[in-house]
Design a protein around this motif. Structure first.
Motif, PDB file in Angstrom:
ATOM      1  N   ASP A 175      95.448  31.158  72.529  1.00 46.37           N
ATOM      2  CA  ASP A 175      94.217  30.971  71.737  1.00 46.37           C
ATOM      3  C   ASP A 175      94.500  30.809  70.245  1.00 46.37           C
ATOM      4  O   ASP A 175      93.752  31.299  69.400  1.00 46.37           O
ATOM      5  CB  ASP A 175      93.262  32.151  71.946  1.00 46.37           C
ATOM      6  CG  ASP A 175      92.686  32.187  73.347  1.00 46.37           C
ATOM      7  OD1 ASP A 175      92.307  33.284  73.791  1.00 46.37           O
ATOM      8  OD2 ASP A 175      92.606  31.132  73.990  1.00 46.37           O
ATOM      9  N   TYR A 176      95.584  30.100  69.911  1.00 46.20           N
ATOM     10  CA  TYR A 176      95.944  29.923  68.502  1.00 46.20           C
ATOM     11  C   TYR A 176      94.872  29.146  67.746  1.00 46.20           C
ATOM     12  O   TYR A 176      94.543  29.469  66.596  1.00 46.20           O
ATOM     13  CB  TYR A 176      97.281  29.199  68.408  1.00 46.20           C
ATOM     14  CG  TYR A 176      97.767  28.978  66.992  1.00 46.20           C
ATOM     15  CD1 TYR A 176      97.792  27.708  66.426  1.00 46.20           C
ATOM     16  CD2 TYR A 176      98.207  30.052  66.227  1.00 46.20           C
ATOM     17  CE1 TYR A 176      98.240  27.515  65.135  1.00 46.20           C
ATOM     18  CE2 TYR A 176      98.655  29.851  64.927  1.00 46.20           C
ATOM     19  CZ  TYR A 176      98.674  28.581  64.395  1.00 46.20           C
ATOM     20  OH  TYR A 176      99.116  28.394  63.108  1.00 46.20           O
ATOM     21  N   THR A 177      94.287  28.125  68.361  1.00 37.39           N
ATOM     22  CA  THR A 177      93.250  27.330  67.702  1.00 37.39           C
ATOM     23  C   THR A 177      92.045  28.189  67.350  1.00 37.39           C
ATOM     24  O   THR A 177      91.478  28.068  66.253  1.00 37.39           O
ATOM     25  CB  THR A 177      92.818  26.162  68.603  1.00 37.39           C
ATOM     26  OG1 THR A 177      93.963  25.354  68.895  1.00 37.39           O
ATOM     27  CG2 THR A 177      91.775  25.298  67.908  1.00 37.39           C
ATOM     28  N   ARG A 178      91.643  29.070  68.272  1.00 35.79           N
ATOM     29  CA  ARG A 178      90.511  29.954  67.995  1.00 35.79           C
ATOM     30  C   ARG A 178      90.819  30.903  66.843  1.00 35.79           C
ATOM     31  O   ARG A 178      89.976  31.139  65.964  1.00 35.79           O
ATOM     32  CB  ARG A 178      90.173  30.759  69.251  1.00 35.79           C
ATOM     33  CG  ARG A 178      89.032  31.761  69.042  1.00 35.79           C
ATOM     34  CD  ARG A 178      88.816  32.619  70.279  1.00 35.79           C
ATOM     35  NE  ARG A 178      89.984  33.409  70.613  1.00 35.79           N
ATOM     36  CZ  ARG A 178      90.303  34.560  70.004  1.00 35.79           C
ATOM     37  NH1 ARG A 178      89.555  35.025  69.005  1.00 35.79           N
ATOM     38  NH2 ARG A 178      91.377  35.229  70.368  1.00 35.79           N
ATOM     39  N   LEU A 179      92.035  31.445  66.824  1.00 36.27           N
ATOM     40  CA  LEU A 179      92.417  32.361  65.756  1.00 36.27           C
ATOM     41  C   LEU A 179      92.414  31.664  64.401  1.00 36.27           C
ATOM     42  O   LEU A 179      91.955  32.223  63.394  1.00 36.27           O
ATOM     43  CB  LEU A 179      93.808  32.947  66.046  1.00 36.27           C
ATOM     44  CG  LEU A 179      93.910  33.883  67.260  1.00 36.27           C
ATOM     45  CD1 LEU A 179      95.359  34.203  67.557  1.00 36.27           C
ATOM     46  CD2 LEU A 179      93.120  35.154  67.026  1.00 36.27           C
ATOM     47  N   MET A 180      92.902  30.431  64.377  1.00 35.52           N
ATOM     48  CA  MET A 180      92.917  29.668  63.122  1.00 35.52           C
ATOM     49  C   MET A 180      91.507  29.362  62.656  1.00 35.52           C
ATOM     50  O   MET A 180      91.199  29.401  61.455  1.00 35.52           O
ATOM     51  CB  MET A 180      93.702  28.374  63.307  1.00 35.52           C
ATOM     52  CG  MET A 180      95.206  28.572  63.343  1.00 35.52           C
ATOM     53  SD  MET A 180      95.878  29.092  61.741  1.00 35.52           S
ATOM     54  CE  MET A 180      95.684  27.569  60.804  1.00 35.52           C
ATOM     55  N   GLY A 181      90.616  29.063  63.611  1.00 39.68           N
ATOM     56  CA  GLY A 181      89.240  28.769  63.238  1.00 39.68           C
ATOM     57  C   GLY A 181      88.527  29.968  62.663  1.00 39.68           C
ATOM     58  O   GLY A 181      87.652  29.837  61.805  1.00 39.68           O
ATOM     59  N   ALA A 182      88.907  31.169  63.119  1.00 38.65           N
ATOM     60  CA  ALA A 182      88.253  32.391  62.639  1.00 38.65           C
ATOM     61  C   ALA A 182      88.805  32.860  61.294  1.00 38.65           C
ATOM     62  O   ALA A 182      88.065  33.345  60.446  1.00 38.65           O
ATOM     63  CB  ALA A 182      88.403  33.498  63.679  1.00 38.65           C
ATOM     64  N   ASP A 183      90.126  32.704  61.094  1.00 37.06           N
ATOM     65  CA  ASP A 183      90.752  33.204  59.854  1.00 37.06           C
ATOM     66  C   ASP A 183      92.095  32.516  59.661  1.00 37.06           C
ATOM     67  O   ASP A 183      93.120  32.981  60.163  1.00 37.06           O
ATOM     68  CB  ASP A 183      90.921  34.719  59.926  1.00 37.06           C
ATOM     69  CG  ASP A 183      91.547  35.310  58.672  1.00 37.06           C
ATOM     70  OD1 ASP A 183      91.878  36.504  58.668  1.00 37.06           O
ATOM     71  OD2 ASP A 183      91.715  34.560  57.668  1.00 37.06           O
ATOM     72  N   GLU A 184      92.108  31.417  58.926  1.00 29.99           N
ATOM     73  CA  GLU A 184      93.332  30.639  58.765  1.00 29.99           C
ATOM     74  C   GLU A 184      94.424  31.433  58.068  1.00 29.99           C
ATOM     75  O   GLU A 184      95.566  31.509  58.542  1.00 29.99           O
ATOM     76  CB  GLU A 184      93.041  29.355  57.982  1.00 29.99           C
ATOM     77  CG  GLU A 184      92.312  28.289  58.782  1.00 29.99           C
ATOM     78  CD  GLU A 184      92.205  26.982  58.021  1.00 29.99           C
ATOM     79  OE1 GLU A 184      91.814  25.984  58.636  1.00 29.99           O
ATOM     80  OE2 GLU A 184      92.522  26.981  56.815  1.00 29.99           O
ATOM     81  N   GLU A 185      94.107  31.989  56.908  1.00 30.34           N
ATOM     82  CA  GLU A 185      95.131  32.675  56.125  1.00 30.34           C
ATOM     83  C   GLU A 185      95.648  33.916  56.850  1.00 30.34           C
ATOM     84  O   GLU A 185      96.859  34.167  56.875  1.00 30.34           O
ATOM     85  CB  GLU A 185      94.570  33.064  54.758  1.00 30.34           C
ATOM     86  CG  GLU A 185      94.231  31.858  53.877  1.00 30.34           C
ATOM     87  CD  GLU A 185      93.752  32.266  52.502  1.00 30.34           C
ATOM     88  OE1 GLU A 185      93.472  31.366  51.696  1.00 30.34           O
ATOM     89  OE2 GLU A 185      93.658  33.479  52.240  1.00 30.34           O
ATOM     90  N   GLY A 186      94.741  34.693  57.424  1.00 30.96           N
ATOM     91  CA  GLY A 186      95.169  35.879  58.156  1.00 30.96           C
ATOM     92  C   GLY A 186      96.007  35.536  59.372  1.00 30.96           C
ATOM     93  O   GLY A 186      96.995  36.210  59.677  1.00 30.96           O
TER      94      GLY A 186
END
Length: 311
Positions: A18-29
């Motif tokens: 779920d890397y895409t979902r994580l990036m969508g929620a918080d890119e820098e984090g």
């Protein structure tokens, strides 16, 4: 110019669920967490004698001269990352999937290529979040040497590989070490931390279940078949002509299922579906002679030859 050669090596492939979902929620984090996890993974890979070959996006590929150390590195990685994720909210955890394969690869410069790498990537894609899946070639080398349990997942279909690749899920939480401490090599490793372990057999079952796209196709075919049968009955003139298009739709549905299933050899299963279709035509046009036995016999012979040559 770089030299091209071949070698037998252990390929370690990992990426983030779920890397895409994580990036969508918080890119820098997410990027900060990815960097931290990769640093830990790289350190553990090197401590077990491995070499990080390449990273891309959320993925990582490494190779090891030792099959045992590759699996130990994967187990240590998942244990350390489990501790990191335990301090994070459930929807923000960075869970890696790891696949390991032992195979012959092409070496060009610092990179490796070939079916051995493709199989490792496919094993990784089939692993559960926070899990490890290994090929049978790896399992044969480590089954009595690493403090983990294993669960057989069945053959895994890989692009450009005719036969399924037998695969095993590594059960870290249920590990039982049968090797005496004095006989173990390598640095001491932390005990696996209690964590939810997915039902590995559920992963195998999910491989055989139709994907949402497949279910939609089956639904469409079923509706078409029902409409044809209704038209035939409402315009009944003593002939059930809908049996032939319904049979064709059933064959299409079976071939669509075969395209996505991983439990059986797809080519042999395709021949079996065709044989059943021919038998259906014979029965629907029955005139007292079972002429379908000859083409079915020919198909059975081809299936037998393919089965006998599968190894």
């Amino acid at each position: 110019m770089s030299e091209t050669r071949r070698k037998l090596t252990t390929i370690f492939c990992a990426d983030v669920q779920d890397y895409t979902r994580l990036m969508g929620a918080d890119e820098e984090g997410t990027l900060a967490s990815l960097k931290r996890c990769r640093e830990a993974m790289g350190r553990l890979i090197e401590s077990h004698g491995g070499r990080v070959i390449n990273t891309w996006g959320d993925g990582l590929i490494a190779d090891f001269p030792s099959v045992v150390e590759a699996v130990r590195a994967a187990v240590d990685t998942q244990n350390e990352l489990a501790g990191f994720n335990a301090r994070r909210p459930a929807d923000g955890r960075m869970l890696f999937r790891i696949g390991i394969n032992l195979g012959d690869v092409i070496v060009e410069g610092d990179d490796i290529y070939g079916d051995g790498v493709n199989i490792a990537a496919r094993l990784q894609a089939s692993a559960a979040a926070g899990g490890i899946v290994i090929s049978s070639t790896v399992y044969d080398q480590v089954r009595n040497k690493v403090a983990v349990g294993f669960e057989f997942l069945g053959p895994l279909m890989v692009k450009n590989v005719d036969e399924g690749v037998p695969s095993y899920a590594v059960k870290i939480g249920d590990a039982r070490d049968e090797t005496p401490p004095a006989e173990r090599s390598g640095p001491a490793r932390p005990q696996p931390q209690p964590q939810p372990q997915p039902a590995v057999m559920a992963a195998a079952i999910s491989e055989a279940r139709p994907a949402p796209r497949g279910r939609r196709l089956y639904g469409v075919l079923a509706v078409i078949a029902a409409v044809l049968i209704c038209i035939n009955l409402l315009s009944w003139q003593g002939v059930f002509w809908a049996r032939f298009p319904v049979l064709a739709l059933a064959v299409v549905a079976a071939l669509a299922w075969n395209r996505d299933q991983t439990l059986f050899n797809r080519k042999i299963t395709s021949l079996a579906i065709v044989a059943l279709g021919i038998a259906g035509i014979n029965l629907f046009t029955w005139t007292g002679q079972f002429w379908a036995m000859w083409p079915i016999l020919g198909i059975a012979a081809v299936m037998g030859v393919r089965w006998s040559m599968r190894r």
